[in-house]
Design a protein around this motif. Structure first.
Motif, short mmCIF file in Angstrom:
data_model
loop_
_atom_site.label_atom_id
_atom_site.label_comp_id
_atom_site.label_asym_id
_atom_site.label_seq_id
_atom_site.Cartn_x
_atom_site.Cartn_y
_atom_site.Cartn_z
N GLY A 1 -13.44 -27.07 -1.34
CA GLY A 1 -13.59 -26.88 -2.78
C GLY A 1 -14.47 -25.70 -3.14
N LEU A 2 -13.92 -24.78 -3.92
CA LEU A 2 -14.69 -23.65 -4.46
C LEU A 2 -15.01 -23.96 -5.91
N THR A 3 -16.28 -24.15 -6.20
CA THR A 3 -16.72 -24.43 -7.57
C THR A 3 -17.72 -23.36 -8.01
N VAL A 4 -17.87 -23.24 -9.29
CA VAL A 4 -18.87 -22.32 -9.83
C VAL A 4 -20.26 -22.68 -9.31
N VAL B 1 -17.89 -13.21 -14.20
CA VAL B 1 -18.22 -11.80 -14.33
C VAL B 1 -19.71 -11.62 -14.06
N CYS B 2 -20.06 -10.63 -13.25
CA CYS B 2 -21.46 -10.32 -13.00
C CYS B 2 -21.58 -8.83 -12.71
N GLU C 1 -21.77 -14.22 -16.12
CA GLU C 1 -21.11 -14.82 -17.28
C GLU C 1 -19.89 -15.60 -16.79
N LEU C 2 -19.50 -16.59 -17.58
CA LEU C 2 -18.32 -17.39 -17.28
C LEU C 2 -17.41 -17.43 -18.51
N PRO C 3 -16.68 -16.34 -18.76
CA PRO C 3 -15.79 -16.32 -19.91
C PRO C 3 -14.71 -17.40 -19.78
N SER C 4 -14.21 -17.84 -20.90
CA SER C 4 -13.18 -18.88 -20.89
C SER C 4 -11.89 -18.34 -20.29
#
Length: 259
Positions: free
Chosen positions: A202-205, A253-254, A221-224
């Motif tokens: 599992g790859l999660t934020v 995004v970073c 940032e975590l844009p929708s």
């Protein structure tokens, strides 16, 4: 190349190479003109700005995200580990002098330091064999102030809603038949690769953020991603609309610090 990962990397290369000729037929991989292309372009324009940039696209596959970047006026170096995938992408973009295709490992690109204004990847991070090495590499490639865009998801297990959607798809396929081009077409091979990957479970934020920060990135940032999913559903049939609910996806995004 780190020989500990040699066999796994070759398995990954072989798997994606075998899928190259039919990859664009699998729902969710091709980005067709219209609402979906517009949604992808809007997401990238919001993250990168309107000015043309020098962009490195990692794991470009058949060149679908490449097309989005080119439509925004960027100069693109598109990299992939599979020559078979690159062959499809080169044919698709033949004659376009704003794109350069290279065969290379996304975890060790061999590209020069501080070359790119942006690094972009879709559905790559979950396949990384050495995530820390990869993030350090991408940091190295960016100019100060450059941006990293990651589109990915947790492909190891469906969400609660996704489980219901998968049951509905299974029932629907009893009537309309199986889709031979969907990812499950090579599910056993896919599963044997996933179980050997660092993010195979599992790859999660939540798992990704500490690694991104440790590599030196900031302004995370975590844009929708909802506008892209909504656009996918616009022209999809019922089975594919249901598939957009299967997994938890994200857009991150970073940036590399300016100083």
């Amino acid at each position: 190349m780190d020989m500990r990962n040699h066999d796994l990397k070759e398995d990954i290369r072989e798997y994606w190479s075998k899928r190259s000729q039919t990859f664009d037929l699998a729902f969710g991989h091709r980005i067709p003109p219209g609402p979906e292309l517009d949604a992808w372009a809007a997401a990238m324009r919001d993250a990168l700005g309107a000015r043309p940039l020098k962009v490195l696209e990692l794991a470009c596959g058949t060149g679908e995200v490449t097309n989005v970047l080119l439509s925004l006026g960027h100069e693109v170096t598109a990299l992939d580990f599979s020559e078979a995938m690159l062959a499809v992408a080169r044919r698709k973009h033949a004659g376009n002098d704003r794109v350069r295709f290279i065969l290379a490992d996304a975890e060790r690109t061999m590209e020069p330091d501080e070359t790119y204004d942006a690094v972009v990847c879709r559905h790559l991070v979950w396949t990384l064999t050495e995530p820390e090495q990869a993030f350090a590499e991408w940091f190295r490639l960016l100019k100060p102030g450059g941006r990293l865009l990651v589109f990915d998801g947790d492909w190891s297990k469906p969400t609660p809603l996704g489980r219901l959607a998968s049951i509905a798809v299974a029932a629907l396929e009893q009537i309309i038949g199986h889709d031979p081009h969907y990812d499950g077409a090579m599910s056993e091979r896919h599963a044997t690769i996933m179980e050997r990957l660092p993010f195979g479970d599992g790859l999660t934020v939540e798992r990704l953020l500490p690694l991104i920060e440790e590599a030196g990135f900031e302004n995370i940032e975590l844009p929708s991603r909802r506008p892209i999913a909504a656009a996918q559903r616009r022209n999809a049939d019922l089975r594919n609309r249901l598939r957009t609910f299967f997994y938890r996806r994200f857009f991150l995004v970073c940036s590399r610090p300016s100083g």
